[in-house]
Design a protein around this motif. Sequence first.
Motif, PDB file in Angstrom:
ATOM      1  N   CYS A   1       0.951  -1.177   0.022  1.00 28.31           N
ATOM      2  CA  CYS A   1       0.108  -0.015  -0.146  1.00 28.31           C
ATOM      3  C   CYS A   1       0.813   1.186  -0.168  1.00 28.31           C
ATOM      4  CB  CYS A   1      -0.801   0.142   1.353  1.00 28.31           C
ATOM      5  SG  CYS A   1      -1.877  -1.282   1.480  1.00 28.31           S
ATOM      6  N   THR A   2       0.385   2.497  -0.342  1.00 27.23           N
ATOM      7  CA  THR A   2       0.975   3.593  -0.135  1.00 27.23           C
ATOM      8  C   THR A   2      -0.020   4.123   0.914  1.00 27.23           C
ATOM      9  OG1 THR A   2      -0.560   4.687  -1.927  1.00 27.23           O
ATOM     10  CG2 THR A   2       1.458   3.846  -2.826  1.00 27.23           C
ATOM     11  N   ASP A   3       0.436   5.352   1.217  1.00 26.63           N
ATOM     12  CA  ASP A   3      -0.596   6.181   2.269  1.00 26.63           C
ATOM     13  C   ASP A   3      -1.927   6.248   1.959  1.00 26.63           C
ATOM     14  OD1 ASP A   3       2.075   8.625   3.539  1.00 26.63           O
ATOM     15  OD2 ASP A   3       1.655   6.353   3.744  1.00 26.63           O
ATOM     16  N   THR A   4      -2.381   6.325   0.568  1.00 25.98           N
ATOM     17  CA  THR A   4      -3.639   6.553   0.076  1.00 25.98           C
ATOM     18  C   THR A   4      -4.309   5.348  -0.647  1.00 25.98           C
ATOM     19  OG1 THR A   4      -3.036   7.588  -1.693  1.00 25.98           O
ATOM     20  CG2 THR A   4      -3.553   8.967   0.254  1.00 25.98           C
ATOM     21  N   LEU A   5      -3.671   4.383  -0.929  1.00 27.68           N
ATOM     22  CA  LEU A   5      -4.005   3.351  -1.979  1.00 27.68           C
ATOM     23  C   LEU A   5      -3.377   1.938  -1.649  1.00 27.68           C
ATOM     24  CD1 LEU A   5      -5.508   2.872  -4.712  1.00 27.68           C
ATOM     25  CD2 LEU A   5      -3.191   3.151  -5.855  1.00 27.68           C
ATOM     26  N   CYS A   6      -4.214   0.942  -1.910  1.00 25.74           N
ATOM     27  CA  CYS A   6      -3.695  -0.576  -1.435  1.00 25.74           C
ATOM     28  C   CYS A   6      -3.770  -1.427  -2.742  1.00 25.74           C
ATOM     29  CB  CYS A   6      -4.619  -1.033  -0.265  1.00 25.74           C
ATOM     30  SG  CYS A   6      -3.962  -0.727   1.266  1.00 25.74           S
ATOM     31  N   LEU A   7      -3.104  -2.004  -3.177  1.00 22.39           N
ATOM     32  CA  LEU A   7      -3.056  -2.969  -4.165  1.00 22.39           C
ATOM     33  C   LEU A   7      -3.488  -4.409  -3.913  1.00 22.39           C
ATOM     34  CD1 LEU A   7       0.869  -2.379  -5.663  1.00 22.39           C
ATOM     35  CD2 LEU A   7      -1.444  -1.009  -6.330  1.00 22.39           C
ATOM     36  N   ALA A   8      -3.803  -4.920  -4.799  1.00 20.32           N
ATOM     37  CA  ALA A   8      -4.344  -6.330  -4.415  1.00 20.32           C
ATOM     38  C   ALA A   8      -3.561  -7.136  -3.788  1.00 20.32           C
ATOM     39  CB  ALA A   8      -5.019  -7.004  -5.768  1.00 20.32           C
ATOM     40  N   PRO A   9      -4.112  -7.789  -2.744  1.00 23.95           N
ATOM     41  CA  PRO A   9      -2.891  -8.883  -1.926  1.00 23.95           C
ATOM     42  C   PRO A   9      -2.553  -9.980  -2.930  1.00 23.95           C
ATOM     43  CG  PRO A   9      -5.244  -8.971  -0.968  1.00 23.95           C
ATOM     44  CD  PRO A   9      -5.391  -8.129  -2.223  1.00 23.95           C
ATOM     45  N   GLN A  10      -1.260 -10.191  -2.587  1.00 27.25           N
ATOM     46  CA  GLN A  10      -0.256 -11.135  -3.516  1.00 27.25           C
ATOM     47  C   GLN A  10      -0.090 -12.549  -2.742  1.00 27.25           C
ATOM     48  OE1 GLN A  10       0.815 -10.098  -6.465  1.00 27.25           O
ATOM     49  NE2 GLN A  10      -0.649  -8.680  -6.300  1.00 27.25           N
ATOM     50  N   ASP A  11      -0.098 -13.448  -3.505  1.00 28.20           N
ATOM     51  CA  ASP A  11       0.225 -14.909  -2.878  1.00 28.20           C
ATOM     52  C   ASP A  11       1.057 -15.396  -3.987  1.00 28.20           C
ATOM     53  OD1 ASP A  11      -1.981 -17.743  -1.698  1.00 28.20           O
ATOM     54  OD2 ASP A  11       0.465 -17.376  -1.902  1.00 28.20           O
ATOM     55  N   LYS A  12       2.399 -15.315  -3.609  1.00 31.58           N
ATOM     56  CA  LYS A  12       3.452 -15.804  -4.443  1.00 31.58           C
ATOM     57  C   LYS A  12       3.905 -17.127  -4.197  1.00 31.58           C
ATOM     58  CE  LYS A  12       7.371 -13.400  -6.784  1.00 31.58           C
ATOM     59  NZ  LYS A  12       6.763 -13.563  -8.095  1.00 31.58           N
ATOM     60  N   ALA A  13       4.116 -17.735  -5.016  1.00 33.71           N
ATOM     61  CA  ALA A  13       4.728 -19.308  -4.797  1.00 33.71           C
ATOM     62  C   ALA A  13       6.190 -19.357  -5.132  1.00 33.71           C
ATOM     63  CB  ALA A  13       4.033 -20.414  -6.017  1.00 33.71           C
ATOM     64  N   LEU A  14       6.984 -19.939  -4.054  1.00 31.77           N
ATOM     65  CA  LEU A  14       8.222 -19.802  -4.186  1.00 31.77           C
ATOM     66  C   LEU A  14       8.838 -21.245  -4.159  1.00 31.77           C
ATOM     67  CD1 LEU A  14       8.545 -17.168  -1.415  1.00 31.77           C
ATOM     68  CD2 LEU A  14       9.038 -16.862  -3.689  1.00 31.77           C
ATOM     69  N   GLN A  15      10.194 -21.418  -4.551  1.00 34.44           N
ATOM     70  CA  GLN A  15      10.639 -22.855  -4.482  1.00 34.44           C
ATOM     71  C   GLN A  15      12.147 -22.827  -4.274  1.00 34.44           C
ATOM     72  OE1 GLN A  15       9.595 -27.010  -6.593  1.00 34.44           O
ATOM     73  NE2 GLN A  15      10.781 -26.087  -7.855  1.00 34.44           N
ATOM     74  N   TRP A  16      12.662 -23.500  -3.539  1.00 32.39           N
ATOM     75  CA  TRP A  16      14.047 -23.820  -3.353  1.00 32.39           C
ATOM     76  C   TRP A  16      14.519 -25.333  -3.771  1.00 32.39           C
ATOM     77  CZ3 TRP A  16      10.926 -21.370  -0.034  1.00 32.39           C
ATOM     78  CH2 TRP A  16      11.151 -19.873   0.316  1.00 32.39           C
ATOM     79  N   ILE A  17      15.771 -25.485  -4.501  1.00 36.46           N
ATOM     80  CA  ILE A  17      16.159 -26.767  -4.866  1.00 36.46           C
ATOM     81  C   ILE A  17      17.356 -27.106  -4.161  1.00 36.46           C
ATOM     82  CG2 ILE A  17      16.493 -28.515  -6.682  1.00 36.46           C
ATOM     83  CD1 ILE A  17      13.727 -27.503  -6.860  1.00 36.46           C
ATOM     84  N   LEU A  18      17.465 -28.135  -3.304  1.00 34.21           N
ATOM     85  CA  LEU A  18      18.460 -28.533  -2.651  1.00 34.21           C
ATOM     86  C   LEU A  18      19.122 -29.806  -3.041  1.00 34.21           C
ATOM     87  CD1 LEU A  18      16.601 -27.517   0.668  1.00 34.21           C
ATOM     88  CD2 LEU A  18      18.786 -26.283  -0.258  1.00 34.21           C
ATOM     89  N   ASP A  19      20.414 -29.775  -3.165  1.00 31.08           N
ATOM     90  CA  ASP A  19      21.058 -31.065  -3.431  1.00 31.08           C
ATOM     91  C   ASP A  19      21.571 -31.938  -2.110  1.00 31.08           C
ATOM     92  OD1 ASP A  19      23.096 -29.824  -6.180  1.00 31.08           O
ATOM     93  OD2 ASP A  19      21.096 -30.805  -6.326  1.00 31.08           O
ATOM     94  N   TYR A  20      21.439 -33.341  -2.249  1.00 32.28           N
ATOM     95  CA  TYR A  20      21.633 -33.940  -1.093  1.00 32.28           C
ATOM     96  C   TYR A  20      23.054 -34.788  -1.133  1.00 32.28           C
ATOM     97  CZ  TYR A  20      21.743 -37.962   2.209  1.00 32.28           C
ATOM     98  OH  TYR A  20      21.898 -38.891   3.138  1.00 32.28           O
ATOM     99  N   ARG A  21      23.907 -34.790   0.118  1.00 31.86           N
ATOM    100  CA  ARG A  21      25.121 -35.525   0.182  1.00 31.86           C
ATOM    101  C   ARG A  21      25.047 -36.352   1.146  1.00 31.86           C
ATOM    102  NH1 ARG A  21      30.111 -31.044   0.166  1.00 31.86           N
ATOM    103  NH2 ARG A  21      28.803 -29.901   1.582  1.00 31.86           N
ATOM    104  N   PRO A  22      25.425 -37.616   0.995  1.00 34.08           N
ATOM    105  CA  PRO A  22      25.431 -38.512   2.141  1.00 34.08           C
ATOM    106  C   PRO A  22      26.399 -38.459   3.071  1.00 34.08           C
ATOM    107  CG  PRO A  22      26.368 -39.502   0.348  1.00 34.08           C
ATOM    108  CD  PRO A  22      26.033 -38.198  -0.183  1.00 34.08           C
ATOM    109  N   LEU A  23      26.026 -38.748   4.334  1.00 35.79           N
ATOM    110  CA  LEU A  23      27.189 -38.514   5.749  1.00 35.79           C
ATOM    111  C   LEU A  23      28.241 -39.186   5.516  1.00 35.79           C
ATOM    112  CD1 LEU A  23      24.629 -38.836   8.745  1.00 35.79           C
ATOM    113  CD2 LEU A  23      26.152 -36.904   8.261  1.00 35.79           C
TER     114      LEU A  23
END
Lengths: 59, 272
Positions: free
Chosen positions: B238-260
Motif C-alpha cells: 500500500c501507499t498512504d492512500t491506496l492499496c494494491l491487490a493482495p499477493q500470494d506468491k509461490a516460491l521454491q528452493w531446490i537443494l542437492d543431498y550429500r550422504p554422511l
Amino acid sequence: MKLFFLTWLFLGLSVWAQDPLDVGSQLPNLPSKTTADVSTDSLAGTEGLVLVVFRSADW
Amino acid sequence: MQLVQLQEAQKELKALGYGVAAISYDSPDILKEFAKRKSLTVPLISDPKSEWLASAGLKNTEGEGLSDGVALPATLIVDKSGKVTHLFKESAYQNRITPSTLVHILKTGQRMAAQETELPKETVVTPTHSESSVTNGSIFVVSVTVALPENHHAYGPKAEGGVIPMSLTFEDHPLLEVVRVDYPEAHTQTLLGETYPVYEGVVTVDAFVKVRHEKETRDQLPDLVTLPLKANLEYQICTDTLCLAPQDKALQWILDYRPLDSERSPEAIQHP
C-alpha cells in the motif's frame, strides 16, 4: 556450620562450572593445544570468531 | 563432513573478518591425524578432559563409554571483544547449522547494518538460500527478500484490521522440517487513524530448515537426490492512500543431498 558452608561452596562451584553459554555471555578462554601454528588467543579476526563445537573427529 | 564444509567456508568467513576454529574432546593426536587426512587448515582445538566444554556448559553430562565427556553440538559466533553474538545449539549431534548458513547470516547482518540497498520501481521478491548442498541433520536458511518501492509499505505478520499481513508458509515435506521463521521487526505507522506494524524498503524473512537425520529418513535418501522445498508468501503493498491487490506468491528452493561421512580415525589412536 562448616559442613553447611562446604555444601554451598560445592553447589556454587558446580553451578559455575556448568553455567551454559548464551547470547551475550563472554567466551571462556580456549584451551592452548591446537593444530594451528598460532596460539588460540590469535584465532579471532577483526570482527570476531566462528567456533564450532563438535562431537569427535574420531567417530 | 561438517568440518570439511567449514574448511570450504573459511575463506568467505575470513573475508567477512571472522577467524574460524573448531573444538572437541579429542586428543591432539586424533585432531592432527584428522586434519591431515581431510586436508584441513581450520584450527582444531583439543579439550581432552572436557574442562573447557564444562566451563561453557557444553559438555554432555549424560554421555557414557565413548560418549563420556563428549560435547553438546553447538556453533558460536563471537565478536572481537569475546562476547557471544549468535549461538546455535542442537539436542542431537546429527543436527548442525551449515557453515554456508553462517556466511549468509553474517553477510545479511553486515548488509542491513550498512543499509546500502537501492529501492526498485516495482516490488521485487527474491528467494535465496544459504546452502545448495545438504546432508542429514543439516540446518540451513531459506530466505525471501522483498524490496518495496519508495513510499510503499507492506504489513508486518501481526497486523490486523482488514489488511493482509506478510506471511511465509511452507508445504509439508517428509524429509525437511521448518524449525522456525524469523520476520524482521516492523515499525508502527498510523494510517487513516489506525496504527499498524509495517515494513518499508527491503525486508528479508528467514526460515531455518532442518534435514531430518532419523534412520527412516536416511533410508529414503539415495546417494544423490534433489530436495524441493515449496512455500507461499502472502503480502499486501500500500501507499498512504491506496492499496494494491493482495499477493500470494509461490516460491521454491531446490537443494542437492550429500550422504554422511562415517570414516573413523586409524585404530591405534581411536577413542577407547
